[in-house]
Design an enzyme around this catalytic site. Structure first.
Site, PDB file in Angstrom:
ATOM      1  N   LYS A  13       0.835  -1.219   0.000  1.00  0.00           N
ATOM      2  CA  LYS A  13       0.000   0.000   0.000  1.00  0.00           C
ATOM      3  C   LYS A  13       0.864   1.261   0.000  1.00  0.00           C
ATOM      4  O   LYS A  13       0.624   2.186  -0.761  1.00  0.00           O
ATOM      5  CB  LYS A  13      -0.914   0.043   1.249  1.00  0.00           C
ATOM      6  CG  LYS A  13      -1.836  -1.141   1.412  1.00  0.00           C
ATOM      7  CD  LYS A  13      -2.756  -0.965   2.611  1.00  0.00           C
ATOM      8  CE  LYS A  13      -2.072  -0.940   3.948  1.00  0.00           C
ATOM      9  NZ  LYS A  13      -1.419  -2.201   4.352  1.00  0.00           N
ATOM     10  N   ARG A  92      -9.366   1.196   9.121  1.00  0.00           N
ATOM     11  CA  ARG A  92      -8.998  -0.190   9.417  1.00  0.00           C
ATOM     12  C   ARG A  92     -10.104  -0.914  10.160  1.00  0.00           C
ATOM     13  O   ARG A  92      -9.962  -2.109  10.425  1.00  0.00           O
ATOM     14  CB  ARG A  92      -7.741  -0.210  10.289  1.00  0.00           C
ATOM     15  CG  ARG A  92      -6.463  -0.647   9.553  1.00  0.00           C
ATOM     16  CD  ARG A  92      -5.337  -0.509  10.530  1.00  0.00           C
ATOM     17  NE  ARG A  92      -4.152  -1.247  10.216  1.00  0.00           N
ATOM     18  CZ  ARG A  92      -3.072  -0.739   9.607  1.00  0.00           C
ATOM     19  NH1 ARG A  92      -3.088   0.492   9.187  1.00  0.00           N
ATOM     20  NH2 ARG A  92      -2.009  -1.468   9.414  1.00  0.00           N
ATOM     21  N   ARG A 131      11.309  -7.093   5.085  1.00  0.00           N
ATOM     22  CA  ARG A 131      11.248  -5.684   5.500  1.00  0.00           C
ATOM     23  C   ARG A 131      11.830  -5.516   6.899  1.00  0.00           C
ATOM     24  O   ARG A 131      12.458  -4.511   7.209  1.00  0.00           O
ATOM     25  CB  ARG A 131       9.787  -5.192   5.469  1.00  0.00           C
ATOM     26  CG  ARG A 131       9.653  -3.724   5.771  1.00  0.00           C
ATOM     27  CD  ARG A 131       8.286  -3.199   5.406  1.00  0.00           C
ATOM     28  NE  ARG A 131       7.297  -3.463   6.443  1.00  0.00           N
ATOM     29  CZ  ARG A 131       6.007  -3.131   6.349  1.00  0.00           C
ATOM     30  NH1 ARG A 131       5.548  -2.562   5.257  1.00  0.00           N
ATOM     31  NH2 ARG A 131       5.157  -3.379   7.329  1.00  0.00           N
ATOM     32  N   ARG A 137      11.825  -2.698  11.578  1.00  0.00           N
ATOM     33  CA  ARG A 137      10.566  -2.292  12.207  1.00  0.00           C
ATOM     34  C   ARG A 137      10.196  -3.278  13.305  1.00  0.00           C
ATOM     35  O   ARG A 137      10.147  -4.476  13.079  1.00  0.00           O
ATOM     36  CB  ARG A 137       9.441  -2.242  11.158  1.00  0.00           C
ATOM     37  CG  ARG A 137       9.302  -0.874  10.540  1.00  0.00           C
ATOM     38  CD  ARG A 137       8.184  -0.816   9.551  1.00  0.00           C
ATOM     39  NE  ARG A 137       6.882  -1.237  10.081  1.00  0.00           N
ATOM     40  CZ  ARG A 137       5.739  -0.896   9.521  1.00  0.00           C
ATOM     41  NH1 ARG A 137       5.720  -0.122   8.459  1.00  0.00           N
ATOM     42  NH2 ARG A 137       4.601  -1.321  10.001  1.00  0.00           N
ATOM     43  N   ARG A 148      -0.838  -9.423  13.155  1.00  0.00           N
ATOM     44  CA  ARG A 148      -1.341  -8.328  12.322  1.00  0.00           C
ATOM     45  C   ARG A 148      -2.197  -8.863  11.172  1.00  0.00           C
ATOM     46  O   ARG A 148      -3.179  -8.244  10.785  1.00  0.00           O
ATOM     47  CB  ARG A 148      -0.172  -7.476  11.814  1.00  0.00           C
ATOM     48  CG  ARG A 148       0.407  -6.620  12.947  1.00  0.00           C
ATOM     49  CD  ARG A 148       1.775  -6.118  12.646  1.00  0.00           C
ATOM     50  NE  ARG A 148       1.779  -5.176  11.537  1.00  0.00           N
ATOM     51  CZ  ARG A 148       2.757  -5.082  10.647  1.00  0.00           C
ATOM     52  NH1 ARG A 148       3.799  -5.849  10.735  1.00  0.00           N
ATOM     53  NH2 ARG A 148       2.682  -4.194   9.700  1.00  0.00           N
TER      54      ARG A 148
HETATM   55  P1  AMP Z   1       1.094   0.397   9.170  1.00  0.00           P
HETATM   56  O1  AMP Z   1       2.324   1.241   9.032  1.00  0.00           O
HETATM   57  O2  AMP Z   1      -0.060   0.881   8.333  1.00  0.00           O
HETATM   58  O3  AMP Z   1       1.359  -1.066   8.983  1.00  0.00           O
HETATM   59  O4  AMP Z   1       0.597   0.573  10.695  1.00  0.00           O
HETATM   60  C1  AMP Z   1       1.417   0.175  11.779  1.00  0.00           C
HETATM   61  C2  AMP Z   1       0.562  -0.006  13.020  1.00  0.00           C
HETATM   62  O5  AMP Z   1      -0.049   1.239  13.369  1.00  0.00           O
HETATM   63  C3  AMP Z   1      -0.591  -0.984  12.871  1.00  0.00           C
HETATM   64  O6  AMP Z   1      -0.201  -2.324  13.070  1.00  0.00           O
HETATM   65  C4  AMP Z   1      -1.510  -0.501  13.967  1.00  0.00           C
HETATM   66  O7  AMP Z   1      -1.024  -0.935  15.226  1.00  0.00           O
HETATM   67  C5  AMP Z   1      -1.353   1.013  13.898  1.00  0.00           C
HETATM   68  N1  AMP Z   1      -2.330   1.625  12.963  1.00  0.00           N
HETATM   69  C6  AMP Z   1      -2.077   2.173  11.748  1.00  0.00           C
HETATM   70  N2  AMP Z   1      -3.203   2.624  11.170  1.00  0.00           N
HETATM   71  C7  AMP Z   1      -4.198   2.359  12.054  1.00  0.00           C
HETATM   72  C8  AMP Z   1      -5.608   2.559  12.022  1.00  0.00           C
HETATM   73  N3  AMP Z   1      -6.223   3.113  10.984  1.00  0.00           N
HETATM   74  N4  AMP Z   1      -6.310   2.160  13.115  1.00  0.00           N
HETATM   75  C9  AMP Z   1      -5.714   1.605  14.179  1.00  0.00           C
HETATM   76  N5  AMP Z   1      -4.411   1.369  14.257  1.00  0.00           N
HETATM   77  C10 AMP Z   1      -3.636   1.734  13.209  1.00  0.00           C
END
Ligand code: AMP
Length: 207
Positions: A13, A92, A131, A137, A148
């Site tokens: 994404k 989400r 990654r 990360r 996740r």
């Molecule tokens: P990402 O970088 O999009 O993979 O997000 C990393 C982490 O941030 C996710 O695993 C969640 O813990 C948190 N996170 C990101 N976006 C959201 C969202 N829209 N709602 C809730 N938690 C989020």
């Protein structure tokens, strides 16, 4: 053009949103990046009875809907977002999708399209482990990756159903070369051809 990019972790994404953001000249809003930045600047956030900080994000636990929605809402009010945004990792949950709809309505806008990046789970796990080595990360360990993906299936997949009911979802195969994915993404953002009155009439005559 308000576009939602939806897909499991590791689907690509972020990569596609960066390219699209440059191509369409609209901002890329990644709630993951926004949360990481907020936590690195201010530390954990207390939200109601829940504390959301590095441990929670590192463990792959979703942030409270109100917290994330507030971050997005503040950003949507910014001048550079007035013609549209690419939403990456948001909404989400169905609750977040409902709150986004309300927020956009107050701005006289609505979601234009939802792009669903589909990638088989085995490929996702391999990509995320790779990654983890490159970006270091903390949420890309085998255990949190599994968690996740489960959170995606349970809480985020219903968001696809929510938008499907509105006819907004277009699926893109994310398990191919990045450039090919990008071309498919662009194709799925084209306006639907308007059916002219004449072609509507001739369809009617044929049937
Ligand atoms: P990402 O970088 O999009 O993979 O997000 C990393 C982490 O941030 C996710 O695993 C969640 O813990 C948190 N996170 C990101 N976006 C959201 C969202 N829209 N709602 C809730 N938690 C989020």
């Amino acid at each position: 053009m308000y576009v939602v990019m939806i897909g499991p972790p590791g689907a690509g994404k972020g990569t596609q949103c960066k390219r699209l953001s440059a191509a369409l000249a609209i901002p890329h809003l990644s709630t993951g990046d926004m949360l990481r930045e907020a936590i690195s600047q201010k530390g954990p956030t207390q939200y109601g009875s829940a504390q959301y900080g590095g441990d929670q994000i590192g463990g792959g636990h979703l942030a409270p809907d109100d917290l994330v929605t507030q971050l997005v809402r503040d950003r949507l009010d910014d001048h550079d977002c007035r013609f549209g945004v690419l939403l990456d990792g948001f909404p989400r949950t169905v609750r977040q999708a409902e709150l986004l709809e309300l927020q956009l309505r107050t701005l006289g806008k609505k979601v234009y399209r939802v792009l669903q990046l589909a990638v088989p789970e085995g490929t996702l796990v391999n990509r995320l482990l790779r990654r983890a080595e490159v970006e270091n990360r903390p949420d890309d360990t085998f255990k949190t990756i599994r968690h996740r993906l489960q959170v995606f299936r349970e809480q985020t997949a219903p968001v696809i159903g929510y938008y499907s009911q509105q006819g907004l979802v277009r699926q893109v195969n994310g398990d191919q070369d990045q450039d090919k994915v990008f071309l498919d993404v662009l194709a799925e953002l084209r306006p639907e051809p308007a059916r002219s009155t004449e072609s509507a009439r001739s369809t009617k005559r044929k049937s």
